[in-house]
Structures are given as C-alpha cells and as structure tokens.
Design a protein around this motif. Structure first.
Motif, PDB file in Angstrom:
ATOM      1  N   GLY A  25      50.818  43.768  47.957  1.00 19.59           N
ATOM      2  CA  GLY A  25      50.221  42.495  47.546  1.00 19.59           C
ATOM      3  C   GLY A  25      48.749  42.648  47.212  1.00 19.59           C
ATOM      4  O   GLY A  25      48.254  42.076  46.233  1.00 19.59           O
ATOM      5  N   LEU A  26      48.018  43.418  48.017  1.00 23.71           N
ATOM      6  CA  LEU A  26      46.586  43.642  47.761  1.00 23.71           C
ATOM      7  C   LEU A  26      46.387  44.323  46.413  1.00 23.71           C
ATOM      8  O   LEU A  26      45.552  43.893  45.600  1.00 23.71           O
ATOM      9  N   ALA A  27      47.163  45.382  46.176  1.00 21.39           N
ATOM     10  CA  ALA A  27      47.027  46.114  44.919  1.00 21.39           C
ATOM     11  C   ALA A  27      47.374  45.212  43.736  1.00 21.39           C
ATOM     12  O   ALA A  27      46.609  45.093  42.765  1.00 21.39           O
ATOM     13  N   LEU A  28      48.512  44.547  43.859  1.00 27.68           N
ATOM     14  CA  LEU A  28      49.004  43.698  42.769  1.00 27.68           C
ATOM     15  C   LEU A  28      48.026  42.556  42.471  1.00 27.68           C
ATOM     16  O   LEU A  28      47.642  42.321  41.315  1.00 27.68           O
ATOM     17  N   ALA A  29      47.606  41.847  43.513  1.00 29.57           N
ATOM     18  CA  ALA A  29      46.725  40.696  43.322  1.00 29.57           C
ATOM     19  C   ALA A  29      45.376  41.135  42.750  1.00 29.57           C
ATOM     20  O   ALA A  29      44.811  40.458  41.887  1.00 29.57           O
ATOM     21  N   THR A  30      44.857  42.278  43.227  1.00 26.64           N
ATOM     22  CA  THR A  30      43.563  42.749  42.723  1.00 26.64           C
ATOM     23  C   THR A  30      43.641  43.031  41.225  1.00 26.64           C
ATOM     24  O   THR A  30      42.783  42.579  40.452  1.00 26.64           O
ATOM     25  N   VAL A  31      44.685  43.747  40.823  1.00 22.96           N
ATOM     26  CA  VAL A  31      44.828  44.093  39.401  1.00 22.96           C
ATOM     27  C   VAL A  31      44.998  42.830  38.563  1.00 22.96           C
ATOM     28  O   VAL A  31      44.320  42.638  37.549  1.00 22.96           O
ATOM     29  N   LEU A  32      45.889  41.944  39.012  1.00 20.56           N
ATOM     30  CA  LEU A  32      46.162  40.742  38.219  1.00 20.56           C
ATOM     31  C   LEU A  32      44.944  39.827  38.154  1.00 20.56           C
ATOM     32  O   LEU A  32      44.671  39.212  37.134  1.00 20.56           O
ATOM     33  N   GLN A  33      44.194  39.750  39.241  1.00 23.27           N
ATOM     34  CA  GLN A  33      43.009  38.898  39.274  1.00 23.27           C
ATOM     35  C   GLN A  33      41.928  39.440  38.335  1.00 23.27           C
ATOM     36  O   GLN A  33      41.296  38.690  37.617  1.00 23.27           O
ATOM     37  N   ARG A  34      41.755  40.772  38.345  1.00 27.47           N
ATOM     38  CA  ARG A  34      40.757  41.405  37.470  1.00 27.47           C
ATOM     39  C   ARG A  34      41.108  41.204  36.005  1.00 27.47           C
ATOM     40  O   ARG A  34      40.254  40.939  35.173  1.00 27.47           O
ATOM     41  N   ALA A  35      42.428  41.340  35.720  1.00 29.50           N
ATOM     42  CA  ALA A  35      42.838  41.371  34.326  1.00 29.50           C
ATOM     43  C   ALA A  35      42.891  39.976  33.713  1.00 29.50           C
ATOM     44  O   ALA A  35      42.832  39.827  32.510  1.00 29.50           O
ATOM     45  N   ARG A  36      42.974  38.961  34.547  1.00 33.16           N
ATOM     46  CA  ARG A  36      43.140  37.588  34.040  1.00 33.16           C
ATOM     47  C   ARG A  36      44.248  37.512  33.004  1.00 33.16           C
ATOM     48  O   ARG A  36      44.059  37.014  31.893  1.00 33.16           O
TER      49      ARG A  36
END
Lengths: 286, 268
Positions: free
Chosen positions: A87-98
C-alpha cells in the motif's frame, strides 16, 4: 477536547438508557461471563469444575493452542505487513504521478472489503482447487488448501487480497493532505524520490499507518469465517487460528472453559495492540 | 508535474495490475455463475440463478437476512441517535466513564462474547430464535453508533443548540427538528455500515441458529457450499446472490462506505 454544547442535564441518562441496556445485556455482561466461564472446566452440559487459571496456562502449555497463536502471527504478516508495504509503495507512486482515474481505482480496490467473507471464501476455494484457475495458470494440480505446507500461506494471500485495497485507500487519503510546499522544500534540498519518501511522505502518514496496522492486525486475529469455510482449520491443524479454536472447542469439542479463555485472551490482545500502536504513533508525532 | 512517457505507462500499468488483482476473484465467480452449468444441469446465464435459488433455498435465507438487517439497522440507529445526542450535547455525572464503556464494545471481538451468550441464551430458551441473532448485533452496532453519533453531535454548532433552547424548544424537539435533519450524511454512513456488518455477519447466526428457516444468507451459503459438491456453477450463482445486495448499495454510496470505514477507525 471541548466540552459539549449545552447545560448539565440529568435527562441525559434517559437518552442513554435504551442503548446502555441492550449493550450491557448483550455485550458487557457476556464479556464478564466469558471471564467467569474461563475459570471452569465445563462441557456445556454437566456441572462445571472450577480450575482457576488453568485454561489460561493452557494457552502457553497446550501445543495445539500455541500453534494456533503461531498461525495467527503468520497471518499477521499476510494481513498487515504485506498490505502496508504494498500500500505504501502503491499510494506513493500514484500520489506522485497524479494519474487519472484514481477515484475509480479507489472504488475497485476497496470492493473486497464489502463482500461477505463467506462469498470471498467460496471464490478463493475455487481459485485454489486442484482443477481451479490458479493451477490452470501454473500448470499443476496441487490442492493448495489441502496441502500441509501451502494451506496457511494460501489463506494468508486471501487476507493480503482484501486488506491491500483498504490500506492503499487509507494511505492515499493521508498523502493527499500533505501540502505541496513540503515536497518543494525537499526538492530544493536536492532530495530524490527515495529521500523524499523518507523525509516527507513517511512522517506525514504515520497516523494512517498506525490505523492501517491496527485494523489489519485485528482482522488477522479475528479470521474466523474464512478459515471455517475454506479449510476448517485443516489439513490436520495446519490452519487452526485462535478464533477458530474458540468455535471448535466450545461447540464441537465441548471444552467451553478453554474456548472462553481463548476469547478473553483475544480480547486482551486486541486492546493491547490498539493501545500500543496508537501510543507509538502518538510518540512519533509529539 | 512533468512525467516521462515511460513513467506514465508504468504508473497506469501499476493501476491496472492492482485493479485486476482486486477484481480477479470477483470476476471469476461472476463468470462461473453465468457460464454453462458444469454439473450438467443444462442451465446457463441467468437460468443458473433461478436453479441455485431453488435448490439452495436462497429465498428463505434472503428473507431472514432482510428481516435481521432491517431490525438491527432501525433499532441500533435509533438508539445511537439518542445516546450520541446525550453524550455529544449534554453534561452529566459519569458521562465520560459511560462513554468509555461503550468504546470497549467497538474493540470487543465477537469470538469473546459468543460462547457465554450461547449458553446463557440456551438457559433462557432463546437460542434458535430471531432475537438470538438480532440482539447481540444490535448491541455491537449501538457501541459503534454511539461513538459515531456523539462525534457528529459534538461537532454540530453549539449556537444551534442554544438558539433552539432560547426559542423554547425542549431537548426532544431540539434533537429531532434542529439536529437530526442536517445529520443526514452522517446517518446514511452509519446506516450503510450497520447494514453491511449485519448482512455479512457469520459467527453469530452460525452459533445461535439450528433451524433452516432462521439461517441468514451467508450462513445458508456456507451450508450450501458444504452440501452441494457436484459442480461450481450453482455454488457461484448462490455466492453472487448472497454478495450482491451489499455490493449494490456500495455501488451507489461508496463514498459513505469508504469514509465511514476509514473515519470510524480513526480515533478522535
């Protein structure tokens, strides 16, 4: 904490009464009764025998029970540790990428949380079956849930499946609240994506991680429906967990006192974890 | 934010892979339920649901589940409004101690209480009744509901309550005419959560009920899956029947589900 709006009023007791009555009779009183029953050796029919704390000592002494709590630990890895890391990895990537479609993604990955666990169990039992989809992909014919080595991890993967969405959505919500200036400040300091994650993202979502860990660990400790429908604790006792032992002992083996003691231990464990995780998270932010 | 094409493709791949991982088992069961009957019953598509409905007795189970869910939702939401109102807007001796007592119930696992409940209700001759399934679940939902409604009423404006008092509205009218109408979003969240928990509950009906006519939908499905072994199609159809009501509500009110399950978990 502000004081409630309004003046002191005795009438408050009357408003609480209906809730308190049903809550007291069907939740608090049974908990006290569970503690009481846990001090007896009782088959549910004949007269019980007072045995003191012996049922509690069995949680440590009885190899079967020790194993059940050990299995719960394994499940915690699958229910809590893996989902939080993914979840941390996924959310970080998705949040950065918008990326676009994040709202729809949220709806989809959260879906497993609302499906009845019995339905989930039926679906996964099929997936794991010797002639099921998993073996069709892997090209074998292993009965995953009937295998002494693989049954427990197989149940665990189901937990990873339905908890990852919850954790990811929780973390996405937390990360969305991080002000953009903090990222900019980190970037001005020359931080790359990894340094940014540890300096900005991770500290900001401490609270969300604490909530995620609490929820998922409790879910792991309370795995009953899933084990009941997929494996019934088997093969042998390789997937027996404390919640399943409560049911098994009280209603199938006639060891009511022991079942009550396990239930009380589970309750205590859940209280300790909730308090402990929150305290660690609080210390981090203070 | 600038992102290279490769990075964008990577991000969307990640999104799709995890979306598929979450949907996979659900799609598997839907596809199996709609395919040709693998037990050779000759049905396919929606015919499977009719057949599963018939041989799995899902009509009986759904009726019981609807009755249980409606009763638990109505009673526990009503009681929660009353107790949340008192804890959120009134001061009385022992209020915080009593409130902490309710908080214990949110954390308490069903496993701990179901054993003594069964044997005490058996003594009273109440096991294998509708109320043995309903009352323990009302108690659990009231614990959460009290917590939830207290938080709402506490945050609702003090001036609103005081203005109502100055207008001469009593505490009862203040609650129902002034405070409850704007509480609709919080109430909808509470209702959908309690509905979901009650509909999906398994352990309480499993322990409390022996008559077939009192089985809830998940319990009926568990029995069906234990007895019907000739194929997977009809079992999948049964699973879809049992899972659909909550998923349907989720499709329309997903914000309430997500917000409620996340905020309900966060301490104040």
């Amino acid at each position: 904490m502000s004081s409630p709006p309004g003046e002191p009023r005795r009438i408050g007791y009357l408003y609480i009464l209906p809730a308190l009555l049903v809550y007291g009779a069907f939740l608090l009183y049974p908990l006290i009764r569970a503690v009481h029953l846990s001090l007896f050796e009782w088959d549910g029919i004949t007269l019980g025998k007072f045995v003191g704390l012996s049922n509690y000592l069995d949680v440590v002494r009885d190899a079967g029970l020790r194993a059940a709590f050990g299995h719960a630990l394994v499940l915690i890895v699958f229910y809590a540790v893996l989902p939080v890391l993914i979840g941390l990895a996924l959310a970080t990537v998705l949040q950065r990428a918008r990326v676009r479609g994040l709202g729809f993604f949220r709806t989809i990955v959260f879906l497993p949380q609302v499906v009845a666990m019995v339905v989930v169990a039926v679906a996964w039992r099929h997936i794991y079956a010797p002639d099921g989809p998993l073996n069709a992909v892997l090209g074998g014919s292993r009965g995953w849930l009937g295998d002494y080595t693989f049954a427990l991890p197989a149940v665990g993967v189901i937990g990873t499946w339905f908890e990852t969405g919850l954790v990811t959505v929780l973390l996405l919500a937390g990360m969305a609240r991080i002000p953009a200036e903090r990222y900019e400040a980190a970037r001005l300091d020359g931080a790359g994506p990894v340094a940014e994650f540890f300096a900005v993202v991770l500290p900001a979502v401490r609270g969300e991680i604490a909530v995620a860990v609490t929820l998922t660990v409790i879910a792991a400790l309370r795995t009953f429906d899933l084990v009941y429908v997929t494996t019934s604790g088997g093969p042998g006792t390789s997937t027996s967990v404390p919640s399943y032992e409560v049911y098994h002992r009280a209603f199938e083996l006639g060891q009511v006192g022991s079942a009550a003691a396990i239930g009380v231990c589970l309750t205590a464990l859940i209280f300790l974890i909730t308090l402990g995780v929150n305290r660690i998270a609080d210390r981090g932010t203070a | 934010m600038r992102a290279s094409l490769g990075e964008r493709i990577g991000n969307y791949t990640l999104l799709i892979v995890f979306g598929l991982f979450a949907l996979g088992p659900i799609v598997t069961i839907l596809a199996a339920a709609l395919g040709p009957d693998d037990a050779g019953g000759g049905t396919s598509g929606f015919g499977n649901f009719g057949k599963a409905w018939e041989i799995g007795h899902f009509g009986t189970y759904l009726r019981m589940s609807v009755a249980v869910s409606v009763t638990v939702v109505v009673v526990s939401v009503l009681f929660s409004i009353l107790s949340g109102y008192a804890f959120g807007t009134m001061r009385f001796r022992g209020a915080s101690a009593l409130f902490y007592l309710f908080l214990i119930g949110i954390m308490m696992p069903t496993e701990a209480i179901v054993v003594p409940l069964y044997f005490d209700l058996r003594t009273l001759g109440l096991t294998d009744t509708f109320w043995a399934v309903v009352l323990p679940q009302i108690a659990q939902s009231v614990a959460f509901g009290t917590f939830w409604m207290r938080a709402y009423f506490r945050s609702s404006s003090r001036s609103l309550v005081e203005a109502a008092r100055l207008d001469g509205a009593g505490h009862w009218r203040t609650l129902w005419l002034i405070l409850v109408p704007p509480a609709r979003p919080a109430l909808v969240t509470l209702i959908v959560l309690v509905f979901m928990w009650t509909w999906n509950e398994f352990l309480i009906p499993l322990v409390m009920v022996t008559s077939e006519s009192l089985r809830t939908a998940p319990l009926g499905l568990a029995f069906f899956s234990g007895q019907y072994t000739s194929g997977f199609t009809l079992l999948a159809a049964g699973a879809v029947i049992v899972g659909t009501p909550v998923v349907l509500v989720y499709a329309f009110l997903q914000r309430h589900f997500i917000q409620g399950m996340l905020e309900g978990a966060v301490r104040e």
